[in-house]
Motif scaffolding. Structure first.
Motif, PDB file in Angstrom:
ATOM      1  N   LEU A 115      23.299  24.060  74.139  1.00 48.65           N
ATOM      2  CA  LEU A 115      23.856  25.457  73.531  1.00 48.65           C
ATOM      3  C   LEU A 115      25.142  25.401  72.741  1.00 48.65           C
ATOM      4  CD1 LEU A 115      22.542  28.457  74.012  1.00 48.65           C
ATOM      5  CD2 LEU A 115      24.084  28.365  75.440  1.00 48.65           C
ATOM      6  N   ILE A 116      26.200  24.804  72.702  1.00 46.23           N
ATOM      7  CA  ILE A 116      26.980  24.611  72.318  1.00 46.23           C
ATOM      8  C   ILE A 116      27.790  23.811  71.004  1.00 46.23           C
ATOM      9  CG2 ILE A 116      28.621  26.387  74.246  1.00 46.23           C
ATOM     10  CD1 ILE A 116      30.344  23.521  74.576  1.00 46.23           C
ATOM     11  N   LYS A 117      26.661  22.571  70.955  1.00 46.80           N
ATOM     12  CA  LYS A 117      27.106  21.731  70.272  1.00 46.80           C
ATOM     13  C   LYS A 117      26.141  22.165  69.299  1.00 46.80           C
ATOM     14  CE  LYS A 117      28.285  17.533  73.005  1.00 46.80           C
ATOM     15  NZ  LYS A 117      27.607  16.660  73.841  1.00 46.80           N
ATOM     16  N   VAL A 118      25.179  23.497  69.400  1.00 48.95           N
ATOM     17  CA  VAL A 118      24.322  23.165  67.853  1.00 48.95           C
ATOM     18  C   VAL A 118      25.342  24.385  67.720  1.00 48.95           C
ATOM     19  CG1 VAL A 118      22.035  22.910  69.060  1.00 48.95           C
ATOM     20  CG2 VAL A 118      23.079  25.427  69.746  1.00 48.95           C
ATOM     21  N   VAL A 119      26.350  25.461  68.155  1.00 48.72           N
ATOM     22  CA  VAL A 119      27.124  26.399  67.579  1.00 48.72           C
ATOM     23  C   VAL A 119      27.868  25.716  65.935  1.00 48.72           C
ATOM     24  CG1 VAL A 119      29.249  27.789  67.617  1.00 48.72           C
ATOM     25  CG2 VAL A 119      27.675  27.912  68.982  1.00 48.72           C
ATOM     26  N   ASN A 120      27.797  24.055  66.835  1.00 45.17           N
ATOM     27  CA  ASN A 120      28.992  23.615  64.766  1.00 45.17           C
ATOM     28  C   ASN A 120      28.690  23.152  64.896  1.00 45.17           C
ATOM     29  OD1 ASN A 120      29.715  22.457  66.927  1.00 45.17           O
ATOM     30  ND2 ASN A 120      32.129  22.023  67.068  1.00 45.17           N
ATOM     31  N   GLY A 121      26.956  22.673  65.162  1.00 46.70           N
ATOM     32  CA  GLY A 121      26.201  21.772  63.931  1.00 46.70           C
ATOM     33  C   GLY A 121      26.713  20.691  64.551  1.00 46.70           C
ATOM     34  N   LEU A 122      27.046  20.083  65.380  1.00 45.64           N
ATOM     35  CA  LEU A 122      27.678  18.982  66.113  1.00 45.64           C
ATOM     36  C   LEU A 122      25.785  18.117  66.440  1.00 45.64           C
ATOM     37  CD1 LEU A 122      30.560  18.475  68.237  1.00 45.64           C
ATOM     38  CD2 LEU A 122      30.255  17.780  66.570  1.00 45.64           C
ATOM     39  N   GLU A 123      25.114  18.918  67.115  1.00 42.13           N
ATOM     40  CA  GLU A 123      23.335  18.444  66.805  1.00 42.13           C
ATOM     41  C   GLU A 123      23.006  20.062  66.311  1.00 42.13           C
ATOM     42  OE1 GLU A 123      22.109  16.270  68.810  1.00 42.13           O
ATOM     43  OE2 GLU A 123      23.572  16.231  70.180  1.00 42.13           O
ATOM     44  N   PRO A 124      21.599  19.429  65.288  1.00 43.21           N
ATOM     45  CA  PRO A 124      21.226  20.048  64.145  1.00 43.21           C
ATOM     46  C   PRO A 124      20.008  20.772  65.445  1.00 43.21           C
ATOM     47  CG  PRO A 124      20.761  17.747  64.449  1.00 43.21           C
ATOM     48  CD  PRO A 124      21.605  18.215  65.324  1.00 43.21           C
ATOM     49  N   PHE A 125      19.589  21.717  65.070  1.00 44.07           N
ATOM     50  CA  PHE A 125      18.609  22.597  65.378  1.00 44.07           C
ATOM     51  C   PHE A 125      16.886  23.077  64.805  1.00 44.07           C
ATOM     52  CE2 PHE A 125      21.072  26.122  63.804  1.00 44.07           C
ATOM     53  CZ  PHE A 125      20.633  26.294  63.630  1.00 44.07           C
ATOM     54  N   GLN A 126      15.893  22.978  65.554  1.00 46.92           N
ATOM     55  CA  GLN A 126      14.789  23.287  63.999  1.00 46.92           C
ATOM     56  C   GLN A 126      14.012  24.353  64.354  1.00 46.92           C
ATOM     57  OE1 GLN A 126      15.474  20.981  67.613  1.00 46.92           O
ATOM     58  NE2 GLN A 126      16.108  19.596  65.673  1.00 46.92           N
ATOM     59  N   GLU A 127      14.755  25.591  64.687  1.00 45.82           N
ATOM     60  CA  GLU A 127      14.106  27.212  64.552  1.00 45.82           C
ATOM     61  C   GLU A 127      15.413  28.033  64.916  1.00 45.82           C
ATOM     62  OE1 GLU A 127       9.349  26.875  66.816  1.00 45.82           O
ATOM     63  OE2 GLU A 127      11.210  27.505  67.963  1.00 45.82           O
ATOM     64  N   GLY A 128      15.083  28.851  64.065  1.00 43.81           N
ATOM     65  CA  GLY A 128      16.249  29.705  64.794  1.00 43.81           C
ATOM     66  C   GLY A 128      17.168  30.269  63.813  1.00 43.81           C
TER      67      GLY A 128
END
Length: 256
Positions: A57-70
């Protein structure tokens, strides 16, 4: 001092805004319809069982992990937009990991100087002066010329916090910052984090340190199986106004 608590970002909404975020690792969905916002100066603690999606959850905040929806925005900037300059965005968001992630071949002050020189373009003297200010803040000026392996775990984590602050970030993300530490070293790290919170730093903190949450958090997010199950004030969370799953988790945490 950093900023006054409980103000919103420049676009009138939370500094960090997440809306229906979904993320997969292959066929496994690790985040499911996650929505929340964090105001400028707010401290949000994220807790939950292992594998619940907290760190993701926190890694998607700064783009360290990509996300696919939302969607996710930081201070009005879309994290998922392919045109967003992620390195520039990350320079505004400090990140502290559970395993310190310091460069072993660089001295302590060189670890803190590096991103200032390479990313912010500071001159050597300016970077060094800022690094020394931050080492004083975390109580480690006498360790500046040592290497990470010569420091205790708690000292290394305080260096990692100083390194994050050296970028003059608008927010700090902490991913279980005390989980790799011996018990006697935990408080020295939490004391630094408490000082940041009291000065108004925007913070998202993944942790099982419920004492820290009670003292410092404005809100608590409880996650389970990739979902945000609770998102409430700390008084509501610790005062009994929570679901059965959060109640079960909290009862186990507080008895160990």
């Amino acid at each position: 001092m950093i900023e006054t608590k409980n103000t919103t970002s420049k676009d009138g909404v939370g500094m960090i805004q997440m809306d229906q975020v979904g993320k997969w690792y292959g066929d496994f969905q690790v985040l499911i319809n996650c929505s929340t916002s964090v105001d400028k100066g707010e401290v949000v603690v994220i807790c939950g069982p292992s594998g619940s999606g907290k760190s993701t959850l926190i890694k998607v905040v700064n783009g360290l992990e990509p996300f696919q929806e939302g969607s996710i925005t930081f201070d009005g900037i879309s994290v998922g937009d392919l045109t967003t300059d992620l390195p520039k965005l990350r320079s505004q968001i400090g990140m502290v990991f559970q395993n310190f992630e310091l460069f072993p071949h660089l001295s302590i002050i060189e670890n803190i100087n590096l991103a200032q020189l390479k990313v912010l373009g500071r001159e050597d003297e300016e970077a060094r002066n800022r690094s020394m200010e931050l080492l004083e803040r975390v109580g480690l000026t006498d360790q500046r010329d040592k290497f990470p392996a010569q420091l205790s775990g708690g000292q290394q984590q305080r260096v990692a916090i100083a390194r994050g602050l050296a970028m003059d970030p608008n927010a700090m993300l902490f991913d279980e910052p005390t989980s790799a530490l011996d018990p006697e070293m935990i408080n020295e790290v939490l004391d630094v984090m408490t000082g940041l919170a009291n000065e108004g730093m925007t913070m998202m903190v993944v942790t099982h340190e419920m004492g820290f949450a009670k003292r410092v958090a404005d809100r608590v997010i409880f996650m389970d199986e990739g979902r945000i199950e609770e998102d409430c004030t700390k008084d509501e969370f610790f005062g009994g106004e929570r679901g059965a799953r959060a109640q079960e988790f909290l009862s186990k945490i507080l008895t160990h």
